[in-house]
Design a protein around this motif. Structure first.
Motif, PDB file in Angstrom:
ATOM      1  N   PHE A   1      -3.458 -15.188  -1.372  1.00 12.57           N
ATOM      2  CA  PHE A   1      -3.689 -13.920  -0.607  1.00 12.57           C
ATOM      3  C   PHE A   1      -2.570 -14.186   0.601  1.00 12.57           C
TER       4      PHE A   1
ATOM      5  N   GLU B   1      -9.904  -7.929  -0.808  1.00 15.36           N
ATOM      6  CA  GLU B   1      -9.310  -8.195  -2.100  1.00 15.36           C
ATOM      7  C   GLU B   1      -7.936  -7.192  -2.388  1.00 15.36           C
ATOM      8  N   THR B   2      -7.010  -7.656  -2.920  1.00 14.51           N
ATOM      9  CA  THR B   2      -5.609  -6.868  -3.318  1.00 14.51           C
ATOM     10  C   THR B   2      -5.771  -6.861  -4.828  1.00 14.51           C
ATOM     11  N   PRO B   3      -5.065  -5.799  -5.361  1.00 20.85           N
ATOM     12  CA  PRO B   3      -4.902  -5.621  -6.927  1.00 20.85           C
ATOM     13  C   PRO B   3      -3.818  -6.708  -7.355  1.00 20.85           C
ATOM     14  N   ASP B   4      -3.044  -7.215  -6.385  1.00 22.39           N
ATOM     15  CA  ASP B   4      -2.015  -8.079  -6.818  1.00 22.39           C
ATOM     16  C   ASP B   4      -2.365  -9.427  -6.813  1.00 22.39           C
ATOM     17  N   VAL B   5      -3.394  -9.799  -6.205  1.00 21.30           N
ATOM     18  CA  VAL B   5      -4.036 -11.338  -6.233  1.00 21.30           C
ATOM     19  C   VAL B   5      -5.153 -11.483  -6.818  1.00 21.30           C
TER      20      VAL B   5
ATOM     21  N   ASN C   1       5.277  -9.416   1.660  1.00 22.90           N
ATOM     22  CA  ASN C   1       5.159  -7.795   1.465  1.00 22.90           C
ATOM     23  C   ASN C   1       5.329  -7.035   2.690  1.00 22.90           C
TER      24      ASN C   1
ATOM     25  N   LYS D   1      -0.467  -0.468   2.356  1.00 24.07           N
ATOM     26  CA  LYS D   1      -0.913  -1.064   1.253  1.00 24.07           C
ATOM     27  C   LYS D   1      -2.517  -0.811   1.168  1.00 24.07           C
TER      28      LYS D   1
ATOM     29  N   TRP E   1       0.808 -13.623  -0.369  1.00 23.49           N
ATOM     30  CA  TRP E   1       1.024 -12.074  -0.352  1.00 23.49           C
ATOM     31  C   TRP E   1       1.387 -11.383   0.812  1.00 23.49           C
TER      32      TRP E   1
END
Length: 348
Positions: free
Chosen positions: A176, A142-146, A183, A188, A179
């Motif tokens: 994801f 998981e990323t907080p951006d997605v 980037n 990250k 993303w």
């Protein structure tokens, strides 16, 4: 909050957290809950809410299509408890006493990222605490951006490691993967939950193996090859790997695969199957240890393996659902492998 699970093998109660899926908190508590993808696409983690309040984070998840929502059915990988609750799980469940290898959340940072082809990217993570996993397992990233998590198999294999490697194929419109390609990734921070999955290989698997993978599905096969090489599996057993891509230019990890062939000293064959172009030669122009064939990967496997399966083989399959379905038919009908000898991941 208290979560009670009524299963075919007994009742289990543990303390959960409203911020994480019931599946994840249950697995962290050592429960052998049913699942396959752990991200909402397969529907294997179905349960029925008997009491309490539960919210589905992704109500439109593909795996929820056959749920009887009016009766309280949910996917545990998407369900978060808003209160103490009771769920009925239609499966036999056990609980481990040793939780040292149980899946859990970790914080990770991207240490290395490199693009392998026009639409495939490899990245290495440094973990906040070591993870012990089996070759062939995966983690939810998981990323907080997605919004939401994605499941990816580990490419590497190291016992008790702070470093994990992943490979991702870009999917148009995939949150994801888009993303990743958009980037600057090094540094990250991500969250990962794992290890997960049962399509694994270990020293106890004293059999020949047939691996069939499409695209980024090669990840788990790479981990299995590393484990098999470290344990000198190919001194007594043979391996046959079939890796499907569109064109020769879309091939990746080809050098690494060629190196595994060399280390196996004749006991491992690797074939790169090109679905969208006819190969110009029977072997790879740069790495002649790797064979080439045309067509879909399961078709290439069928041609190469005719009359060679033997009666002591294990099958490993990973890739997009249509490819996996074709490979499973081959292993069941042509190779006549019993279902318990076939391990697979179907990522959608």
């Amino acid at each position: 909050m208290k979560i009670k699970l009524e299963t075919k093998s007994g009742v289990f109660t543990y303390t959960g957290d409203c911020s994480e899926p019931i599946l994840f908190s249950g697995l962290s508590a050592g429960l052998s809950l049913p699942y396959e993808c752990a991200t909402g696409t397969c529907g294997s983690c179905r349960a029925r809410v008997m009491d309490g309040s539960v919210e589905m984070a992704w109500p439109e998840a593909p795996g929820a299509a056959k749920l009887k929502r009016d009766k309280g059915d949910v996917l545990m990988c998407q369900a978060r408890a808003n209160s103490d609750c009771v769920l009925r799980v239609p499966a036999n469940v056990t609980q481990a006493t040793d939780l040292s290898a149980a899946p859990k959340w970790r914080v990770a940072r991207i240490a290395v990222a490199r693009q392998l082809t026009a639409d495939v990217i490899h990245f290495d993570l440094t973990l906040s605490s070591p993870m012990t996993f089996k070759a062939g397992q995966f983690a939810v990233v998981e990323t907080p951006d997605v919004l939401g998590g994605r499941a990816y198999s580990m490419v590497n294999y190291v016992e008790g490691t702070n470093e994990l490697s992943f490979v991702v194929k870009r999917k148009p419109g995939g949150g994801f993967s888009e993303w990743l390609f958009a980037n600057e990734l090094v540094g990250k921070e991500l969250k990962i939950f794992g290890p997960l999955g049962a399509a694994t290989f270990g020293p106890e698997d004293q059999k020949d193996f047939i691996g069939i993978a499409g695209g980024s599905g090669i990840a788990g096969i790479m981990s299995i090859l590393e484990r098999a090489t470290l344990t000198e599996h190919f001194r007594k057993h043979k391996g046959y790997i079939f890796f499907g891509v569109r064109t020769l230019a879309d091939g990746f990890y080809v050098k690494e695969l060629a190196d595994y062939v060399d280390k196996a000293q004749g006991a491992l064959e690797v074939t790169l199957a090109l679905s969208d172009e006819a190969p110009a030669s029977p072997t790879h122009p740069e790495f002649p240890q790797v064979r080439l064939d045309g067509g879909f990967v399961h078709e290439a496997a069928k041609r190469a393996m005719e009359g060679r399966y033997g009666d002591n083989a294990m099958g490993y399959v990973a890739g997009p659902p249509p490819m996996v379905d074709g490979a499973l038919r081959l292993l069941l009908t042509e190779a006549r492998l019993p279902p318990q000898s076939i391990r697979y991941d179907k990522f959608a």
